[in-house]
Write a protein that holds these residues in place. Structure first.
Motif, short mmCIF file in Angstrom:
data_model
loop_
_atom_site.label_atom_id
_atom_site.label_comp_id
_atom_site.label_asym_id
_atom_site.label_seq_id
_atom_site.Cartn_x
_atom_site.Cartn_y
_atom_site.Cartn_z
N ARG A 228 5.16 6.97 -0.49
CA ARG A 228 5.38 5.79 0.39
C ARG A 228 4.30 4.92 0.38
NH1 ARG A 228 9.61 9.12 3.91
NH2 ARG A 228 11.11 9.84 2.41
N PRO A 229 4.58 3.66 0.57
CA PRO A 229 3.39 2.51 0.98
C PRO A 229 2.83 2.90 2.17
CG PRO A 229 5.12 1.39 -0.47
CD PRO A 229 5.78 2.88 -0.19
N GLU A 230 3.92 2.99 3.18
CA GLU A 230 3.60 3.28 4.47
C GLU A 230 2.57 4.52 4.87
OE1 GLU A 230 7.76 4.41 4.26
OE2 GLU A 230 6.50 2.91 3.40
N THR A 231 2.82 5.39 3.91
CA THR A 231 2.14 6.85 3.86
C THR A 231 0.64 6.24 3.46
OG1 THR A 231 4.06 8.15 3.79
CG2 THR A 231 1.95 9.01 3.32
N LEU A 232 0.64 5.75 2.45
CA LEU A 232 -0.70 5.50 1.71
C LEU A 232 -1.42 4.52 2.76
CD1 LEU A 232 0.07 4.70 -1.84
CD2 LEU A 232 -1.03 6.35 -1.12
N ALA A 233 -0.89 3.81 3.42
CA ALA A 233 -1.64 2.65 4.43
C ALA A 233 -2.27 3.73 5.75
CB ALA A 233 -0.70 1.63 4.88
N GLU A 234 -1.35 4.81 5.90
CA GLU A 234 -1.82 5.42 6.94
C GLU A 234 -2.92 6.57 6.62
OE1 GLU A 234 0.13 9.03 10.10
OE2 GLU A 234 1.41 8.00 8.58
N LEU A 235 -2.94 7.11 5.49
CA LEU A 235 -3.90 8.00 4.80
C LEU A 235 -4.93 7.15 4.24
CD1 LEU A 235 -1.58 9.93 4.86
CD2 LEU A 235 -2.47 10.98 2.90
N LEU A 236 -5.05 6.10 3.95
CA LEU A 236 -6.25 5.21 3.55
C LEU A 236 -6.31 3.75 4.25
CD1 LEU A 236 -5.37 5.68 -0.32
CD2 LEU A 236 -7.00 6.97 1.15
N PRO A 237 -6.46 3.73 5.51
CA PRO A 237 -6.49 2.70 6.35
C PRO A 237 -7.41 1.57 5.98
CG PRO A 237 -7.63 4.20 7.51
CD PRO A 237 -7.01 5.09 6.29
N ASP A 238 -6.58 0.16 6.02
CA ASP A 238 -7.50 -1.11 5.72
C ASP A 238 -8.18 -1.05 4.11
OD1 ASP A 238 -7.02 -1.59 8.34
OD2 ASP A 238 -8.90 -0.45 9.05
N ALA A 239 -7.54 -0.33 3.20
CA ALA A 239 -7.76 -0.36 1.85
C ALA A 239 -7.59 -1.72 1.30
CB ALA A 239 -7.42 0.82 1.20
N GLU A 240 -8.08 -2.08 0.28
CA GLU A 240 -7.54 -2.89 -0.47
C GLU A 240 -6.28 -2.85 -1.40
OE1 GLU A 240 -8.99 -6.05 -0.40
OE2 GLU A 240 -10.57 -5.34 0.92
N PRO A 241 -5.71 -3.89 -1.72
CA PRO A 241 -4.22 -3.55 -2.39
C PRO A 241 -4.35 -2.76 -3.80
CG PRO A 241 -4.33 -5.68 -1.75
CD PRO A 241 -5.77 -5.47 -1.24
N GLU A 242 -5.47 -3.25 -4.48
CA GLU A 242 -5.60 -2.33 -5.67
C GLU A 242 -5.90 -0.68 -5.39
OE1 GLU A 242 -9.63 -4.60 -4.99
OE2 GLU A 242 -7.28 -4.88 -4.79
N VAL A 243 -6.14 -0.49 -4.12
CA VAL A 243 -6.75 1.04 -3.82
C VAL A 243 -5.18 1.53 -3.83
CG1 VAL A 243 -7.24 2.45 -2.39
CG2 VAL A 243 -8.83 0.52 -2.93
N TYR A 244 -4.23 0.99 -3.19
CA TYR A 244 -3.09 1.36 -2.87
C TYR A 244 -2.25 1.56 -4.35
CZ TYR A 244 -3.91 0.74 1.95
OH TYR A 244 -4.48 0.61 3.43
N ALA A 245 -2.61 0.85 -5.37
CA ALA A 245 -1.65 1.00 -6.47
C ALA A 245 -2.21 2.40 -7.06
CB ALA A 245 -2.26 0.05 -7.51
#
Length: 254
Positions: free
Chosen positions: A62-79
Motif C-alpha cells: 500500500r502507498p501509505e505503507t511505502l511512505a512510512e517505510l521510505l519517508p520523504d522519498a521521491e514519487p519515482e521511488v515509490y513506484a
C-alpha cells in the motif's frame, strides 16, 4: 474361383474385429501397465498447488505503507523497480530504495510459486519442504502449521525457541542475528533480524519469510546509517516488515 471368393468374404469380418482389438489394446484384461492407463496418463493424480499465478509485485504494498517505510522519498521511488526473473509465472519481486543523507532505507519483496516435479509430491508439500529448509538455514526450527505460539514479542529480542540471539554488536563491531518462528502471518512464517556494525556505520536487515500453500513470500527491510547515533531500532524495523508481510498475505487470499 467362386469357392475362394466365398472364403475371402467370410474372413473379412474376422479381420476387421481382430484389427479393432489390436488398436484398442487388451479389452477387459488386467495386464500391468506400470501405473498408466492406455492413454499414457498416470493413475495417481497429485493435487496441484492452490495458486496458479502471482500478483503484480510493485503494486502489492500500500502507498501509505511505502511512505512510512521510505519517508520523504521521491514519487519515482515509490513506484518501485521490478526484479528481473526468467519466468514471471513462477517468480516476481519488487525493490524500493531511498537514500537521505546519512540514512538509507530499502524494501524488497519476492514471490516464489513452487511447483513439484515429483509425481507423488504435491506443489503444497514441496513448498512446505522448501520453506522448512530455508528456515533451518536461518537457524529456525518450524514447529508446525499455524502454531499457537507467537514466538515472543518482536520488540524484546527474545529467544523462546532456542534460536540465535547475541549481544548488540554496535558497541564492539561485528554481526548479531536474532531468528525465530512467527505466528499469524500466512500458514507459517519466520523472521531473521541481522545487525551489522563497523567503522562505516550500522546496518539492520530484517528478513521475514512466510508460506501460503505453494507460494513462498520473502520481505526484506533494511535500514543503514553512517551517523554515530544508536543503531537502527530492531522493534521498529521488524514491525515495518510484519506490516508489509501481512498486506502481502491478505493480497494472496483476496
Amino acid at each position: 474361383m467362386r469357392g475362394w471368393a466365398r472364403v475371402a468374404r467370410s474372413a473379412l469380418p474376422v479381420a476387421l474385429i481382430l484389427g479393432a482389438v489390436a488398436c484398442t489394446g487388451d479389452l477387459g484384461g488386467d495386464e500391468d501397465t506400470g501405473g498408466t492407463n492406455p492413454s499414457g496418463n498416470t493413475d495417481t493424480t497429485v493435487q496441484q498447488g492452490r495458486y496458479s499465478g502471482l500478483p503484480e509485485p510493485c503494486g502489492a504494498v500500500r502507498p501509505e505503507t511505502l511512505a512510512e517505510l521510505l519517508p520523504d522519498a521521491e514519487p519515482e521511488v515509490y513506484a518501485g523497480d521490478p526484479l528481473a526473473t526468467y519466468d514471471t509465472g513462477r517468480r516476481v519481486g519488487c525493490d524500493w530504495r531511498h537514500a537521505d543523507g546519512s540514512d538509507t532505507q530499502r524494501l524488497t519483496i519476492d514471490f516464489l510459486r513452487v511447483i513439484s516435479y515429483e509425481p507423488e509430491v504435491s506443489d503444497d508439500d514441496q513448498a512446505e519442504r522448501d520453506f522448512e529448509t530455508r528456515a533451518a538455514e536461518a537457524g529456525v526450527t518450524i514447529t508446525g502449521e499455524e502454531s499457537g505460539d507467537d514466538g515472543g514479542d518482536a520488540a524484546d529480542g527474545g529467544d523462546e525457541d532456542g534460536n540465535a540471539d547475541q549481544d548488540d554488536p554496535s558497541a564492539t563491531g561485528g554481526t548479531t542475528t536474532d531468528a525465530r518462528e512467527l505466528d499469524g502471518i500466512g500458514h507459517v512464517a519466520f523472521v531473521e533480524d541481522r545487525l551489522t556494525s563497523d567503522d562505516a556505520g550500522d546496518r539492520r536487515d530484517v528478513t521475514l519469510a512466510f508460506r501460503n500453500a505453494n507460494v513462498i513470500v520473502t520481505v526484506v527491510y533494511s535500514v543503514s546509517t553512517t551517523r554515530p547515533d544508536p543503531a537502527p531500532d530492531s522493534s521498529q524495523a521488524q514491525a515495518h516488515a510484519e506490516t508489509v508481510a501481512r498486506q502481502l498475505a491478505e493480497g494472496l487470499d483476496g
